[in-house]
Design a protein around this motif. Structure first.
Motif, mmCIF file in Angstrom:
data_model
loop_
_atom_site.group_PDB
_atom_site.id
_atom_site.type_symbol
_atom_site.label_atom_id
_atom_site.label_comp_id
_atom_site.label_asym_id
_atom_site.label_seq_id
_atom_site.Cartn_x
_atom_site.Cartn_y
_atom_site.Cartn_z
ATOM 1 N N THR A 127 -8.693 4.119 -5.654
ATOM 2 C CA THR A 127 -9.806 4.451 -6.273
ATOM 3 C C THR A 127 -9.669 4.780 -7.592
ATOM 4 O O THR A 127 -9.331 3.904 -8.601
ATOM 5 N N ASP A 128 -9.594 5.937 -8.114
ATOM 6 C CA ASP A 128 -9.641 6.533 -9.293
ATOM 7 C C ASP A 128 -8.111 6.064 -10.006
ATOM 8 O O ASP A 128 -7.982 5.520 -11.187
ATOM 9 N N MET A 129 -6.969 6.198 -9.403
ATOM 10 C CA MET A 129 -5.821 5.750 -9.880
ATOM 11 C C MET A 129 -5.790 4.264 -9.957
ATOM 12 O O MET A 129 -5.070 3.887 -11.113
ATOM 13 N N ALA A 130 -6.292 3.388 -9.130
ATOM 14 C CA ALA A 130 -6.247 2.054 -9.357
ATOM 15 C C ALA A 130 -7.087 1.758 -10.517
ATOM 16 O O ALA A 130 -6.542 0.924 -11.401
ATOM 17 N N GLU A 131 -8.157 2.111 -10.949
ATOM 18 C CA GLU A 131 -8.813 1.656 -11.945
ATOM 19 C C GLU A 131 -8.183 2.343 -13.611
ATOM 20 O O GLU A 131 -7.880 1.587 -14.189
ATOM 21 N N LEU A 132 -7.557 3.612 -13.315
ATOM 22 C CA LEU A 132 -6.717 3.859 -14.402
ATOM 23 C C LEU A 132 -5.384 2.905 -14.771
ATOM 24 O O LEU A 132 -4.955 2.643 -15.700
ATOM 25 N N SER A 133 -4.784 2.638 -13.757
ATOM 26 C CA SER A 133 -3.384 1.792 -13.640
ATOM 27 C C SER A 133 -3.827 0.531 -14.184
ATOM 28 O O SER A 133 -3.018 0.016 -14.893
ATOM 29 N N VAL A 134 -4.801 -0.275 -13.586
ATOM 30 C CA VAL A 134 -5.360 -1.498 -14.318
ATOM 31 C C VAL A 134 -5.546 -1.548 -15.733
ATOM 32 O O VAL A 134 -5.032 -2.115 -16.574
ATOM 33 N N ASN A 135 -6.552 -0.460 -15.920
ATOM 34 C CA ASN A 135 -7.046 -0.528 -17.471
ATOM 35 C C ASN A 135 -5.912 -0.073 -18.509
ATOM 36 O O ASN A 135 -6.164 -0.401 -19.585
ATOM 37 N N GLU A 136 -5.159 0.924 -18.180
ATOM 38 C CA GLU A 136 -4.278 1.233 -19.015
ATOM 39 C C GLU A 136 -2.706 0.850 -18.844
ATOM 40 O O GLU A 136 -1.752 0.926 -19.383
ATOM 41 N N GLU A 137 -2.581 -0.358 -17.875
ATOM 42 C CA GLU A 137 -1.364 -1.006 -17.841
ATOM 43 C C GLU A 137 -0.204 0.250 -17.366
ATOM 44 O O GLU A 137 0.866 0.034 -17.886
ATOM 45 N N VAL A 138 -0.491 0.906 -16.687
ATOM 46 C CA VAL A 138 0.547 1.926 -16.019
ATOM 47 C C VAL A 138 0.666 1.469 -14.346
ATOM 48 O O VAL A 138 -0.087 1.788 -13.588
ATOM 49 N N GLY A 139 1.592 0.556 -14.258
ATOM 50 C CA GLY A 139 1.880 -0.370 -12.867
ATOM 51 C C GLY A 139 2.317 0.863 -11.799
ATOM 52 O O GLY A 139 2.956 1.702 -12.101
ATOM 53 N N LEU A 140 1.861 0.580 -10.566
ATOM 54 C CA LEU A 140 2.462 1.166 -9.553
ATOM 55 C C LEU A 140 3.625 0.872 -8.957
ATOM 56 O O LEU A 140 3.896 -0.257 -8.682
ATOM 57 N N MET A 141 4.462 1.876 -8.737
ATOM 58 C CA MET A 141 5.836 1.523 -8.037
ATOM 59 C C MET A 141 5.588 2.303 -6.783
ATOM 60 O O MET A 141 5.681 3.502 -6.485
ATOM 61 N N ALA A 142 5.271 1.498 -5.823
ATOM 62 C CA ALA A 142 4.942 2.152 -4.512
ATOM 63 C C ALA A 142 6.069 2.535 -3.677
ATOM 64 O O ALA A 142 7.028 1.665 -3.231
ATOM 65 N N PHE A 143 5.917 3.750 -3.063
ATOM 66 C CA PHE A 143 7.175 4.333 -2.357
ATOM 67 C C PHE A 143 6.769 4.419 -0.817
ATOM 68 O O PHE A 143 5.442 4.399 -0.902
ATOM 69 N N SER A 144 7.341 4.099 0.111
ATOM 70 C CA SER A 144 7.318 4.139 1.425
ATOM 71 C C SER A 144 6.045 2.964 1.867
ATOM 72 O O SER A 144 4.893 3.352 2.556
ATOM 73 N N PRO A 145 6.279 1.811 1.353
ATOM 74 C CA PRO A 145 5.219 0.859 1.720
ATOM 75 C C PRO A 145 5.202 0.580 3.047
ATOM 76 O O PRO A 145 4.470 -0.347 3.833
ATOM 77 N N LEU A 146 6.182 1.110 3.736
ATOM 78 C CA LEU A 146 6.511 0.670 5.307
ATOM 79 C C LEU A 146 6.125 2.117 6.159
ATOM 80 O O LEU A 146 6.439 2.114 7.210
ATOM 81 N N ALA A 147 5.484 3.107 5.134
ATOM 82 C CA ALA A 147 5.046 4.364 5.940
ATOM 83 C C ALA A 147 6.202 4.826 6.593
ATOM 84 O O ALA A 147 6.065 5.310 7.889
ATOM 85 N N ALA A 148 7.390 5.018 5.987
ATOM 86 C CA ALA A 148 8.511 5.806 6.487
ATOM 87 C C ALA A 148 9.076 5.011 7.862
ATOM 88 O O ALA A 148 9.521 5.831 8.758
ATOM 89 N N GLY A 149 8.792 3.779 8.090
ATOM 90 C CA GLY A 149 9.184 3.062 8.927
ATOM 91 C C GLY A 149 8.315 2.827 10.149
ATOM 92 O O GLY A 149 8.301 1.930 11.142
ATOM 93 N N LEU A 150 7.120 3.610 10.068
ATOM 94 C CA LEU A 150 5.990 3.375 11.096
ATOM 95 C C LEU A 150 5.421 1.940 11.311
ATOM 96 O O LEU A 150 5.190 1.618 12.195
ATOM 97 N N LEU A 151 5.388 1.236 10.029
ATOM 98 C CA LEU A 151 4.578 0.071 10.290
ATOM 99 C C LEU A 151 5.676 -1.163 10.626
ATOM 100 O O LEU A 151 5.235 -2.330 10.874
ATOM 101 N N THR A 152 6.713 -0.780 10.838
ATOM 102 C CA THR A 152 7.828 -1.568 11.688
ATOM 103 C C THR A 152 7.532 -1.740 12.994
ATOM 104 O O THR A 152 7.711 -2.925 13.836
#
Length: 348
Positions: A220-245
């Motif tokens: 939500t708020d971070m997404a809006e700031l990120s897109v409009n200010e060109e501060v891209g997200l480096m997502a950590f734990s995109p596999l949720a610490a292995g849970l999503l495997t």
């Protein structure tokens, strides 16, 4: 492996980033070096580490070991240093194993950076990040009880100016090329941006926060700031610490896995999380897609995503995850993922 802009720096990074937090505990140096070789050969040009790594667990005896392992690779492959973007992090306030838990300040930055450079055996870091804000954060599952009412905004901004001025001195020295945040909020990121625009130091180029199918605080708020200010997200734990495997479903705890070392997965293990995981595993099964590939490919569809950081204990896990770069999710899958998210919000 598609390139994406690193903020407004003019640098580009691969959409997948090699995470290294297991280098030196779960992953031995020879295997870590093999992972770096394989990742670069696959088109990854982005490696992320931190002064406090490795983890699982964090220990005073191992602080800096991951940087040393990467440094050994750099020393053996000095002609290749320009082939990749190297990111590391300065630990925030309260990290007792370094600087006795002192907060990040203009006084700590040069010595901390110099120590990282020595371990990494390089003259510069492409992206220097603050691991978490001194004032604390709602990250690391602290969102359930987060209370900013005791903060002193004027003192926070004064510290930010002090840090930005020190960072600018490092930019001028050529020891860092860009500045990034981690585990930050929309308000905090906006302050850093405003103060940089006022001339106090380098502009924030990126933000590294947790983000996955199970952890969507950035939406939500971070997404809006990120897109409009060109501060891209480096997502950590995109596999949720292995849970999503899916490897922890049904009470399974594979030997040598993260859960075998950190039973609660840093607060991610909850009464609702396995049901949420099952909903995503069901989507993957019905559409004949690997759940690891689905989770990573989904992260790359997000409008604010700069790069998704994934770590691998073994070379086989690394090779498996790399297949996500070739996956395109259908609108049907994306729609089902959206429905699963609404049915299983914030499971931890």
């Amino acid at each position: 492996m598609k390139p994406r802009p690193l903020g407004r720096t003019g640098m580009t990074v691969s959409e997948l980033c090699l995470g290294t937090m297991t280098f030196g505990t779960q992953t031995a140096q020879d295997q870590a070096h093999a992972q770096i070789d394989h990742a670069l050969a696959a088109g990854i040009n982005f490696i992320d580490t931190a002064e406090m790594y490795p983890v699982n667990p964090v220990s005073k005896d191992t602080i800096g070991r991951t940087e040393e392992i990467i440094g050994a690779w750099n020393a053996a492959n000095s002609a290749r240093r320009g082939e990749f973007i190297l990111a590391t992090k300065h630990s925030g306030s309260g990290m007792a194993h370094v600087r006795d838990g002192a907060p990040i300040s203009g006084a700590t930055i040069r010595a901390t950076l110099e120590s990282s450079l020595k371990r990494l055996r390089t003259d510069y870091v492409d992206l220097y990040q603050f691991h978490w804000p001194n004032r604390g954060s709602y990250m690391f599952r602290q969102n359930w009880s987060y209370d900013p009412s005791g903060q002193d905004p004027a003192a926070i901004r004064e510290n930010m100016i002090d840090c930005l001025e020190a960072l600018q001195r490092e930019v001028d020295r050529g020891t860092i090329r860009a500045f990034g945040l981690s585990n930050e909020s929309a308000w905090g990121t906006a302050q850093w941006l405003h103060l940089a625009e006022a001339g106090h130091g380098p502009r924030v180029a990126s933000i590294q926060n947790e983000y996955s199918l199970l952890c969507r605080l950035f939406d939500t708020d971070m997404a809006e700031l990120s897109v409009n200010e060109e501060v891209g997200l480096m997502a950590f734990s995109p596999l949720a610490a292995g849970l999503l495997t899916g490897k922890y479903q049904g009470g399974q705890v594979p030997q040598g896995s993260r859960m075998s070392l950190v039973p609660e997965l840093g607060g991610r293990k909850s009464a609702r999380v396995f049901g949420a995981v099952e909903a995503y595993l069901d989507i993957a099964r019905r559409h004949g897609i690997d759940p690891v590939h689905m989770a990573l490919a989904w992260a790359l569809t997000r409008p604010f995503m700069m790069s998704a950081i994934f770590g691998a204990t073994t070379l086989a896990q690394l090779d498996h995850a790399l297949g996500a770069a070739e996956v395109t999710l259908s609108e049907e899958i994306l729609s089902e993922i959206a429905a699963a998210h609404k049915a299983h919000p914030l499971p931890y």
